[in-house]
Design a protein around this motif. Structure first.
Motif, PDB file in Angstrom:
ATOM      1  N   TYR A  18      19.883  16.268 -16.165  1.00 50.71           N
ATOM      2  CA  TYR A  18      20.979  15.815 -15.299  1.00 50.71           C
ATOM      3  C   TYR A  18      20.477  14.692 -14.396  1.00 50.71           C
ATOM      4  CZ  TYR A  18      24.678  15.904 -11.823  1.00 50.71           C
ATOM      5  OH  TYR A  18      25.699  15.550 -10.994  1.00 50.71           O
ATOM      6  N   GLY A  19      21.174  13.590 -14.388  1.00 48.63           N
ATOM      7  CA  GLY A  19      20.813  12.498 -13.500  1.00 48.63           C
ATOM      8  C   GLY A  19      20.203  11.305 -14.201  1.00 48.63           C
ATOM      9  N   GLY A  20      19.981  11.398 -15.506  1.00 49.28           N
ATOM     10  CA  GLY A  20      19.489  10.241 -16.231  1.00 49.28           C
ATOM     11  C   GLY A  20      18.001  10.276 -16.511  1.00 49.28           C
ATOM     12  N   GLY A  21      17.478   9.112 -16.897  1.00 54.51           N
ATOM     13  CA  GLY A  21      16.108   8.968 -17.369  1.00 54.51           C
ATOM     14  C   GLY A  21      15.014   9.545 -16.507  1.00 54.51           C
ATOM     15  N   PRO A  22      14.953   9.189 -15.203  1.00 51.19           N
ATOM     16  CA  PRO A  22      13.847   9.696 -14.389  1.00 51.19           C
ATOM     17  C   PRO A  22      13.782  11.222 -14.320  1.00 51.19           C
ATOM     18  CG  PRO A  22      14.915   7.875 -13.281  1.00 51.19           C
ATOM     19  CD  PRO A  22      15.748   8.198 -14.489  1.00 51.19           C
ATOM     20  N   ASP A 103      37.514  15.757  -5.905  1.00 51.29           N
ATOM     21  CA  ASP A 103      37.542  15.894  -4.450  1.00 51.29           C
ATOM     22  C   ASP A 103      37.463  17.343  -3.986  1.00 51.29           C
ATOM     23  OD1 ASP A 103      37.705  13.144  -4.124  1.00 51.29           O
ATOM     24  OD2 ASP A 103      39.891  13.168  -4.387  1.00 51.29           O
ATOM     25  N   ALA A 104      37.392  18.285  -4.907  1.00 54.59           N
ATOM     26  CA  ALA A 104      37.290  19.700  -4.533  1.00 54.59           C
ATOM     27  C   ALA A 104      35.933  19.957  -3.879  1.00 54.59           C
ATOM     28  CB  ALA A 104      37.459  20.572  -5.766  1.00 54.59           C
ATOM     29  N   PRO A 105      35.905  20.742  -2.800  1.00 50.99           N
ATOM     30  CA  PRO A 105      34.640  20.980  -2.078  1.00 50.99           C
ATOM     31  C   PRO A 105      33.531  21.570  -2.956  1.00 50.99           C
ATOM     32  CG  PRO A 105      36.509  21.860  -0.853  1.00 50.99           C
ATOM     33  CD  PRO A 105      37.031  21.407  -2.168  1.00 50.99           C
ATOM     34  N   GLY A 106      33.872  22.453  -3.880  1.00 50.73           N
ATOM     35  CA  GLY A 106      32.846  23.073  -4.729  1.00 50.73           C
ATOM     36  C   GLY A 106      32.165  22.069  -5.640  1.00 50.73           C
ATOM     37  N   ILE A 107      32.931  21.193  -6.249  1.00 51.69           N
ATOM     38  CA  ILE A 107      32.370  20.176  -7.145  1.00 51.69           C
ATOM     39  C   ILE A 107      31.526  19.183  -6.346  1.00 51.69           C
ATOM     40  CG2 ILE A 107      32.920  18.324  -8.762  1.00 51.69           C
ATOM     41  CD1 ILE A 107      33.565  21.063  -9.868  1.00 51.69           C
ATOM     42  N   TYR A 108      32.058  18.736  -5.227  1.00 51.06           N
ATOM     43  CA  TYR A 108      31.321  17.790  -4.380  1.00 51.06           C
ATOM     44  C   TYR A 108      30.011  18.417  -3.901  1.00 51.06           C
ATOM     45  CZ  TYR A 108      30.193  14.589  -0.612  1.00 51.06           C
ATOM     46  OH  TYR A 108      29.540  13.703   0.203  1.00 51.06           O
ATOM     47  N   GLN A 115      20.914  16.651  -5.954  1.00 51.11           N
ATOM     48  CA  GLN A 115      20.147  15.448  -5.632  1.00 51.11           C
ATOM     49  C   GLN A 115      18.748  15.744  -5.076  1.00 51.11           C
ATOM     50  OE1 GLN A 115      22.786  13.019  -3.281  1.00 51.11           O
ATOM     51  NE2 GLN A 115      23.915  12.326  -5.084  1.00 51.11           N
ATOM     52  N   PRO A 116      18.576  16.707  -4.163  1.00 48.13           N
ATOM     53  CA  PRO A 116      17.201  17.004  -3.701  1.00 48.13           C
ATOM     54  C   PRO A 116      16.303  17.535  -4.815  1.00 48.13           C
ATOM     55  CG  PRO A 116      18.813  17.941  -2.193  1.00 48.13           C
ATOM     56  CD  PRO A 116      19.568  17.429  -3.374  1.00 48.13           C
ATOM     57  N   VAL A 117      16.869  18.286  -5.751  1.00 44.80           N
ATOM     58  CA  VAL A 117      16.075  18.798  -6.870  1.00 44.80           C
ATOM     59  C   VAL A 117      15.559  17.636  -7.714  1.00 44.80           C
ATOM     60  CG1 VAL A 117      16.166  20.207  -8.964  1.00 44.80           C
ATOM     61  CG2 VAL A 117      17.338  20.973  -6.887  1.00 44.80           C
ATOM     62  N   ILE A 118      16.409  16.663  -7.972  1.00 43.48           N
ATOM     63  CA  ILE A 118      16.005  15.485  -8.736  1.00 43.48           C
ATOM     64  C   ILE A 118      14.912  14.726  -7.994  1.00 43.48           C
ATOM     65  CG2 ILE A 118      16.797  13.244  -9.588  1.00 43.48           C
ATOM     66  CD1 ILE A 118      19.550  14.605 -10.054  1.00 43.48           C
ATOM     67  N   ALA A 119      15.062  14.587  -6.680  1.00 43.24           N
ATOM     68  CA  ALA A 119      14.050  13.879  -5.883  1.00 43.24           C
ATOM     69  C   ALA A 119      12.699  14.594  -5.947  1.00 43.24           C
ATOM     70  CB  ALA A 119      14.525  13.757  -4.442  1.00 43.24           C
ATOM     71  N   VAL A 120      12.702  15.910  -5.856  1.00 45.56           N
ATOM     72  CA  VAL A 120      11.442  16.669  -5.903  1.00 45.56           C
ATOM     73  C   VAL A 120      10.797  16.554  -7.285  1.00 45.56           C
ATOM     74  CG1 VAL A 120      10.470  19.001  -5.837  1.00 45.56           C
ATOM     75  CG2 VAL A 120      12.029  18.254  -4.045  1.00 45.56           C
ATOM     76  N   MET A 121      11.590  16.674  -8.355  1.00 42.95           N
ATOM     77  CA  MET A 121      11.036  16.549  -9.704  1.00 42.95           C
ATOM     78  C   MET A 121      10.402  15.178  -9.914  1.00 42.95           C
ATOM     79  SD  MET A 121      14.028  18.400 -11.955  1.00 42.95           S
ATOM     80  CE  MET A 121      13.415  17.808 -13.509  1.00 42.95           C
ATOM     81  N   THR A 122      11.071  14.144  -9.446  1.00 41.98           N
ATOM     82  CA  THR A 122      10.544  12.788  -9.587  1.00 41.98           C
ATOM     83  C   THR A 122       9.281  12.604  -8.754  1.00 41.98           C
ATOM     84  OG1 THR A 122      12.791  11.989  -9.980  1.00 41.98           O
ATOM     85  CG2 THR A 122      11.131  10.342  -9.390  1.00 41.98           C
TER      86      THR A 122
END
Length: 193
Positions: A18-22, A103-108, A115-122
């Motif tokens: 999820y989130g692409g290449g990186p 725009d539903a709160p759960g999806i947002y 996003q923080p999970v992706i940042a930590v993995m990278t």
């Protein structure tokens, strides 16, 4: 059987990337180096660097390279199709749902939470590559200078990452060529004495 393993490994990468290449790079590493041992750590690192230097999505370039290493052109085709298939299926199936509920709160909240999970993995992968590059470097001061110059170019001069990579490739090629010529001329001089 090997084609099925290729398909499953790259399909899993496609599903969980999820989130692409990186974000897919650690998954490639886990599947291809750790689990199946299709490529060595050194090969993976070298080809990741080359894939980053070439244009286009990194996932398809790594899939093509590793698939080709495992089973030739057919392996490259299977790996590429498998890594792309989850994205294609998800886009077809979920695009309308996302547009209706974006725009539903759960999806947002779900999108913001990943996003923080992706940042930590990278960050973890970056740290591991930095350590391996540092340990493999014969010229520590040159490696530190290249790292510092890259950070300065990216953060302070707002240089495009592609330009930084291109400059690094040109300087690396020039330095390697100079080092080989110096080694050859030193070896010839020793043979004459």
């Amino acid at each position: 059987m090997i084609y099925w393993k290729l398909f499953l490994a790259f399909f899993r990468i496609g599903i969980f990337g999820y989130g692409g290449g990186p974000t897919m790079v650690p998954l490639f590493y886990t599947e291809c180096v750790k689990k199946y041992k299709w490529v060595s750590e050194e090969d993976f690192t070298d080809n990741l660097a080359m894939a980053n230097a070439l244009p286009g999505p990194i996932a398809t370039k790594l899939a093509a390279y590793i698939g080709y290493r495992v089973k030739g052109w057919m392996g490259a085709l299977v790996a590429n199709c498998a890594v792309v298939l989850p994205t294609v299926l998800a886009m077809i199936a979920l695009l309308q749902v996302i547009y209706q509920w974006k725009d539903a709160p759960g999806i947002y909240g779900m999108i913001q939470a990943i996003q923080p999970v992706i940042a930590v993995m990278t960050a973890v992968l970056t740290w591991e590559f930095l350590q391996k590059g540092w340990q493999g470097s014969k010229n520590k001061s040159g490696a530190a200078a290249a790292l510092l110059l890259s950070v300065v170019a990216l953060l302070f001069f707002d240089l495009h990452p592609g330009i930084v990579v291109g400059i690094a490739l040109i300087f690396s090629f020039g330095y390697a060529t100079w080092a080989v010529r110096k080694q050859r001329s030193g070896g010839e001089g020793e043979g004459e004495a």
